[in-house]
Design a protein around this motif. Structure first.
Motif, PDB file in Angstrom:
ATOM      1  N   GLN A 134       0.805  -1.221   0.000  1.00 48.07           N
ATOM      2  CA  GLN A 134       0.000   0.000   0.000  1.00 48.07           C
ATOM      3  C   GLN A 134       0.836   1.269   0.000  1.00 48.07           C
ATOM      4  O   GLN A 134       0.297   2.366  -0.158  1.00 48.07           O
ATOM      5  N   ASN A 149      -9.451  -4.655   5.968  1.00 49.97           N
ATOM      6  CA  ASN A 149     -10.368  -3.603   5.541  1.00 49.97           C
ATOM      7  C   ASN A 149     -11.215  -3.980   4.321  1.00 49.97           C
ATOM      8  O   ASN A 149     -12.410  -3.654   4.280  1.00 49.97           O
ATOM      9  N   PRO A 150     -10.663  -4.674   3.304  1.00 50.68           N
ATOM     10  CA  PRO A 150     -11.522  -5.041   2.164  1.00 50.68           C
ATOM     11  C   PRO A 150     -12.570  -6.099   2.503  1.00 50.68           C
ATOM     12  O   PRO A 150     -13.549  -6.265   1.771  1.00 50.68           O
ATOM     13  N   VAL A 151     -12.360  -6.836   3.583  1.00 50.96           N
ATOM     14  CA  VAL A 151     -13.231  -7.963   3.914  1.00 50.96           C
ATOM     15  C   VAL A 151     -14.246  -7.604   4.993  1.00 50.96           C
ATOM     16  O   VAL A 151     -15.440  -7.939   4.887  1.00 50.96           O
TER      17      VAL A 151
END
Length: 535
Positions: free
Chosen positions: A45, A394-396
């Motif tokens: 990131q 965070n995406p999940v």
């Protein structure tokens, strides 16, 4: 004869080795995911083309400079303090040496409150200065951060350097006395070689601890001129929600910690003194009147500096202890819910890793590599791990909903190096002395562990669990990243009370936090001593 020898010392059963390999590999995998795995997530990131802002560079400079100054001052004071403790025999010496370990398990936010009560604008020293018409002290910013770090790390540096003095065989001092050595001669021929070996490791370890200190910077630092890298990560993630910036700063933090940890392992060397007969150390130097006065004055000054904040916390916390705000008690429950599982997980992982390392002790390079991996958490700070977990989750799922399990996992990981350092030597000794004997008597598997090994490592395991629980109980780190407004631990509640200038309630909460931490430490440590008759 050869056949008889094989019957007396049979090979250990393959099942035991397989079990140790499975459990050790599982603990190793979890550790690698929580350290290197989170670092890789952070790396993915980080936007390196974006570069660092002037504020980021200021945070990096402040982090390095305050750590250099804090480590230098701590070691500079620790050297004469350790010398005084090594060559002076007085009533209460053992108690003082034992109490030097108190700041290490003392929750950082509690120590900060005690320092403010002594050194702050409304503290005891400022009141004395005001009485003489002088300006009160201002400990917020660089001076306050350094002062707090010296408070935490001076006892650690003293204990490390004192071990160096205790490693000098008493026969060397006896020979020096017979040769008519003066105090200067003893210092030049015996003490300086030891210090050259002990100081670099102590300095670098304290430097590493100062880099990764968050609670001190959060409470006494802040502002553009007194922000550390960890505090900048917290601000970028919690307030700005800038994942790219938090990731870039996390990579820089990991690089700083890794370089320091590698330097510590490379530079630290044992002192090459000849073996003695392990007689209690006796000293014939330092008998001059001025050296006795200097040693006495120094020990009194250090004792006042270290113990007055602790006494202040106790005295200020007693009156409001029975009238604490309502939010304190759910926070206490949350802290216990974090500390106890974190301690048990850290101890279990340390036992599994230690057993795996001991099983591979004949392969020295492999065992050394596994032991080094076990200390990876010292290089990956809680905020680097926390930022990596935030990026992965965070995406999940909303990471803020997982504040409790994430905090438990990070605290267990950060306690693992200390637990491993305590358990591994004890397990090595138990396996060497009793493992083969138990195997020769036909003991295998759990029976061998229960009868021959566990009684010899039970005390170390209890101490490791107690230390891990106390460290987790007082942690004010990753929970600040993930805690929603309606969730708080006891240290976080105390920090919020201090930020709201409710100092009386904060003092009572501090005393409750200290009592809880010590109670957990005593409970686990005592559990390791019950029915312990092995010397």
């Amino acid at each position: 004869m050869a056949d008889r020898t094989q019957q007396v010392t049979p090979m250990r059963p393959a099942g035991v080795s397989v079990f140790k390999a499975i459990t050790g590999s599982a603990a190793l995998a979890v550790l690698l995911v929580l350290t290197l795995g989170t670092v890789l997530a952070v790396w993915s990131q980080a936007t390196f083309q974006r570069g660092l802002s002037p504020a980021d560079w200021a945070a990096i400079r402040f982090t390095i400079v305050q750590a250099l100054v804090s480590a230098s001052v701590s070691v500079a004071i620790a050297i004469p303090t350790a010398r005084a403790l090594a060559r002076r025999k007085f009533r209460g010496r053992q108690v003082m040496v034992a109490l030097l370990g108190a700041p290490f398990i003392l929750p950082a936010i509690v120590a900060v409150l005690g320092i403010i009560s002594i050194w702050g604008r409304s503290g005891l020293i400022s009141d004395g200065l005001t009485a003489f018409g002088l300006q009160p002290l201002n400990i917020y910013g660089f001076s306050g951060v350094v002062l707090a770090h010296v408070f935490f790390n001076l006892p650690l540096a003293t204990r490390l350097i004192l071990q160096g003095w205790m490693s000098i065989p008493s026969e060397h001092f006896r020979l020096a006395a017979e040769l008519g050595f003066t105090t200067r001669d003893v210092n030049r021929q015996l003490e300086r070689p030891m210090l050259r070996a002990a100081i670099p490791g102590a300095f670098l370890l304290i430097f590493l601890l100062c880099i990764t200190s968050f609670a001190v910077a959060l409470s006494l630092g802040g502002g553009p001129k007194a922000t550390t890298v960890e505090l900048a990560i917290y601000q970028a993630l919690r307030f700005d929600f800038d994942l790219s910036k938090a990731a870039l700063l996390s990579i820089i933090q990991f690089a700083l910690c890794t370089a320091t940890a590698a330097a510590t392992l490379t530079i630290a060397r044992p002192t090459a003194f000849s073996l003695g007969l392990d007689h209690p150390p006796a000293r014939w130097d330092g008998t001059e009147r001025y050296t006795r006065l200097i040693d006495t004055a120094l020990l009194v000054a250090v004792a006042l500096f270290l113990f007055s904040p602790l006494i202040s916390v106790i005295l200020r916390g007693l009156p409001p202890l029975l009238s604490l705000p309502r939010q304190v008690w759910p926070a206490l429950l949350n802290s216990l819910t974090i500390a106890i599982p974190a301690a048990l997980i850290a101890t279990a992982m340390a036992l599994a890793l230690a057993a795996f390392i001991t099983e591979l002790s004949r392969r020295r390079k492999t065992a050394a590599l596994l032991e080094s991996i076990g200390f990876l958490a010292l290089a990956a700070s809680p905020f680097v791990i926390g930022t990596g977990l935030f990026i992965l989750l965070n995406p999940v799922i909303d990471p803020f909903k997982l504040a409790l399990p994430i905090t438990i996992a990070v605290n267990a990981t950060m306690s693992l190096p200390f637990a491993l350092r305590i358990i591994l030597p004890a397990l090595h000794r138990a396996e060497d002395h009793y493992g083969r004997l138990g195997a020769s008597l036909g003991m295998t598997g759990f029976t061998l562990f229960r009868i021959a090994i566990w009684p010899r490592i039970k005390r170390a395991a209890g101490f490791a669990a107690g230390l891990s629980a106390a460290l987790s109980m007082g942690d004010l780190g990753v929970v600040t990243l993930f805690a929603p407004p309606d969730f708080a631990t006891l240290p976080l509640t105390m920090y919020r009370l201090m930020a709201a200038y409710q100092m009386e309630a904060a003092a009572g909460t501090a005393l409750l936090l200290v009592a809880s931490s010590l109670a957990l430490f005593w409970t686990f440590d005592r559990g390791g001593r019950l029915d312990h008759h092995i010397r």
